[in-house]
Design a protein around this motif. Sequence first.
Motif, PDB file in Angstrom:
ATOM      1  N   UNK A 215       0.756  -1.184  -0.053  1.00  0.00           N
ATOM      2  CA  UNK A 215      -0.027   0.070   0.031  1.00  0.00           C
ATOM      3  C   UNK A 215       0.995   1.144  -0.058  1.00  0.00           C
ATOM      4  N   UNK A 216       2.203   1.330  -0.248  1.00  0.00           N
ATOM      5  CA  UNK A 216       2.903   2.357  -0.254  1.00  0.00           C
ATOM      6  C   UNK A 216       2.563   3.301  -1.704  1.00  0.00           C
ATOM      7  N   UNK A 217       3.099   4.710  -1.445  1.00  0.00           N
ATOM      8  CA  UNK A 217       2.947   5.273  -2.793  1.00  0.00           C
ATOM      9  C   UNK A 217       4.438   5.419  -3.083  1.00  0.00           C
ATOM     10  N   UNK A 218       5.107   5.050  -4.490  1.00  0.00           N
ATOM     11  CA  UNK A 218       6.210   5.051  -4.803  1.00  0.00           C
ATOM     12  C   UNK A 218       6.837   6.264  -5.433  1.00  0.00           C
ATOM     13  N   UNK A 219       8.157   6.456  -5.405  1.00  0.00           N
ATOM     14  CA  UNK A 219       9.089   7.325  -6.222  1.00  0.00           C
ATOM     15  C   UNK A 219      10.167   6.269  -6.607  1.00  0.00           C
ATOM     16  N   UNK A 220      10.240   5.921  -7.947  1.00  0.00           N
ATOM     17  CA  UNK A 220      11.112   5.007  -8.623  1.00  0.00           C
ATOM     18  C   UNK A 220      12.161   5.810  -9.222  1.00  0.00           C
ATOM     19  N   UNK A 221      13.328   5.572  -8.956  1.00  0.00           N
ATOM     20  CA  UNK A 221      14.645   6.270  -9.511  1.00  0.00           C
ATOM     21  C   UNK A 221      15.633   5.459 -10.156  1.00  0.00           C
ATOM     22  N   UNK A 222      16.105   5.672 -11.226  1.00  0.00           N
ATOM     23  CA  UNK A 222      17.167   4.905 -11.770  1.00  0.00           C
ATOM     24  C   UNK A 222      17.764   5.791 -12.903  1.00  0.00           C
ATOM     25  N   UNK A 223      18.648   5.236 -13.774  1.00  0.00           N
ATOM     26  CA  UNK A 223      19.063   6.080 -14.796  1.00  0.00           C
ATOM     27  C   UNK A 223      18.256   5.805 -16.350  1.00  0.00           C
ATOM     28  N   UNK A 224      17.539   4.327 -16.171  1.00  0.00           N
ATOM     29  CA  UNK A 224      16.920   3.882 -17.488  1.00  0.00           C
ATOM     30  C   UNK A 224      15.621   4.106 -17.098  1.00  0.00           C
ATOM     31  N   UNK A 225      15.166   5.009 -17.937  1.00  0.00           N
ATOM     32  CA  UNK A 225      13.381   5.248 -17.894  1.00  0.00           C
ATOM     33  C   UNK A 225      12.573   4.126 -18.479  1.00  0.00           C
ATOM     34  N   UNK A 226      13.172   3.483 -19.648  1.00  0.00           N
ATOM     35  CA  UNK A 226      12.434   2.381 -19.973  1.00  0.00           C
ATOM     36  C   UNK A 226      12.164   1.227 -19.158  1.00  0.00           C
ATOM     37  N   UNK A 227      13.364   1.030 -18.196  1.00  0.00           N
ATOM     38  CA  UNK A 227      13.017  -0.112 -17.165  1.00  0.00           C
ATOM     39  C   UNK A 227      12.355   0.528 -16.122  1.00  0.00           C
ATOM     40  N   UNK A 228      12.374   1.742 -15.621  1.00  0.00           N
ATOM     41  CA  UNK A 228      11.448   2.165 -14.623  1.00  0.00           C
ATOM     42  C   UNK A 228      10.012   2.273 -15.046  1.00  0.00           C
ATOM     43  N   UNK A 229       9.880   2.317 -16.197  1.00  0.00           N
ATOM     44  CA  UNK A 229       8.352   2.273 -16.739  1.00  0.00           C
ATOM     45  C   UNK A 229       7.920   0.882 -16.565  1.00  0.00           C
ATOM     46  N   UNK A 230       9.046  -0.144 -16.987  1.00  0.00           N
ATOM     47  CA  UNK A 230       8.458  -1.563 -16.817  1.00  0.00           C
ATOM     48  C   UNK A 230       8.345  -1.982 -15.338  1.00  0.00           C
ATOM     49  N   UNK A 231       9.065  -1.486 -14.458  1.00  0.00           N
ATOM     50  CA  UNK A 231       8.983  -1.678 -13.161  1.00  0.00           C
ATOM     51  C   UNK A 231       7.532  -0.902 -12.636  1.00  0.00           C
ATOM     52  N   UNK A 232       7.423   0.038 -12.855  1.00  0.00           N
ATOM     53  CA  UNK A 232       6.160   0.737 -12.719  1.00  0.00           C
ATOM     54  C   UNK A 232       4.855  -0.040 -13.133  1.00  0.00           C
ATOM     55  N   UNK A 233       4.978  -0.656 -14.157  1.00  0.00           N
ATOM     56  CA  UNK A 233       3.797  -1.294 -14.640  1.00  0.00           C
ATOM     57  C   UNK A 233       3.704  -2.700 -13.806  1.00  0.00           C
ATOM     58  N   UNK A 234       4.701  -3.283 -13.503  1.00  0.00           N
ATOM     59  CA  UNK A 234       4.704  -4.478 -12.777  1.00  0.00           C
ATOM     60  C   UNK A 234       4.186  -4.095 -11.264  1.00  0.00           C
ATOM     61  N   UNK A 235       4.406  -3.063 -10.749  1.00  0.00           N
ATOM     62  CA  UNK A 235       3.752  -2.592  -9.464  1.00  0.00           C
ATOM     63  C   UNK A 235       2.311  -2.556  -9.583  1.00  0.00           C
ATOM     64  N   UNK A 236       1.582  -2.258 -10.719  1.00  0.00           N
ATOM     65  CA  UNK A 236       0.001  -2.441 -10.551  1.00  0.00           C
ATOM     66  C   UNK A 236      -0.335  -1.069  -9.857  1.00  0.00           C
TER      67      UNK A 236
END
Length: 265
Positions: free
Chosen positions: A29-50
Amino acid sequence: MTFHHKVAWITGASSGIGEALAIELARQGARLVLSARRIDELQRVATATGLEADQLLILPLDVTDEASIPERVNDVLIRFGKIDYVFLNAGISQRSFVQETNFAVYRRLMEVNFFGAVALTQAALPVMLAQKKGHFVVTSSVSGKIGVRQRSGYCASKHALHGFFDSLRAEVANDGLNVTIVCPGYIQTPISQSALDASGYAYGRSDKHQAEGMPVDRFVSRMLKAVAKEREEVYIGGRELTGIYLKRFFPGLLSRILRNRIVEQ
């Protein structure tokens, strides 16, 4: 319910421990800030979180770009208004002997693993002090407690984290802030693939011990339990954790073991 509706900022969120943290924190139930250099991989992870778009911020960040970090902190505040947890997870490993290693490799390891964490901590600290609450969670390593062959710069950077964050913990103990240092052993992540060789190129291979290590989701489950309990320091892994206790009580024995250890190729 520890992380429900909390704002958790994860660096190194594009793979490995950071990715698994994002998925598990979202589940809790957390709200997330996702940081790294690779934006395409961040978008993939964001989708995986639901998570829905209003519960998540994709925030590309190179932790070595110190000048950009205060602005990124402001971006988080504009979106969520607070920062409850900062998971300082961005990092890079090493596979090279001291006598063969280009000095620039040592600078890179320190910039990513140590100075990047310090820069983000200094930028987020005033926010947490004003809130009178906040929690820094630092991904160190068993290598932050002992030194091993072919990891001289990596070990040095992780040792430095302990000195800095132990000092910070003492300074903010009466301000409502917490610091947890997490020391993973062998965890099934791609860290060895992206480790730096003697010339600064990607090692590009998976270590045997890493491949046979603890599954990353099990590691993250134990990590978050320790964070919820506000533990100061926690070791998570398998038999390799024995090295930490040998270092403390039988340092000579550990030294003999490590100097005779077969080097992975």
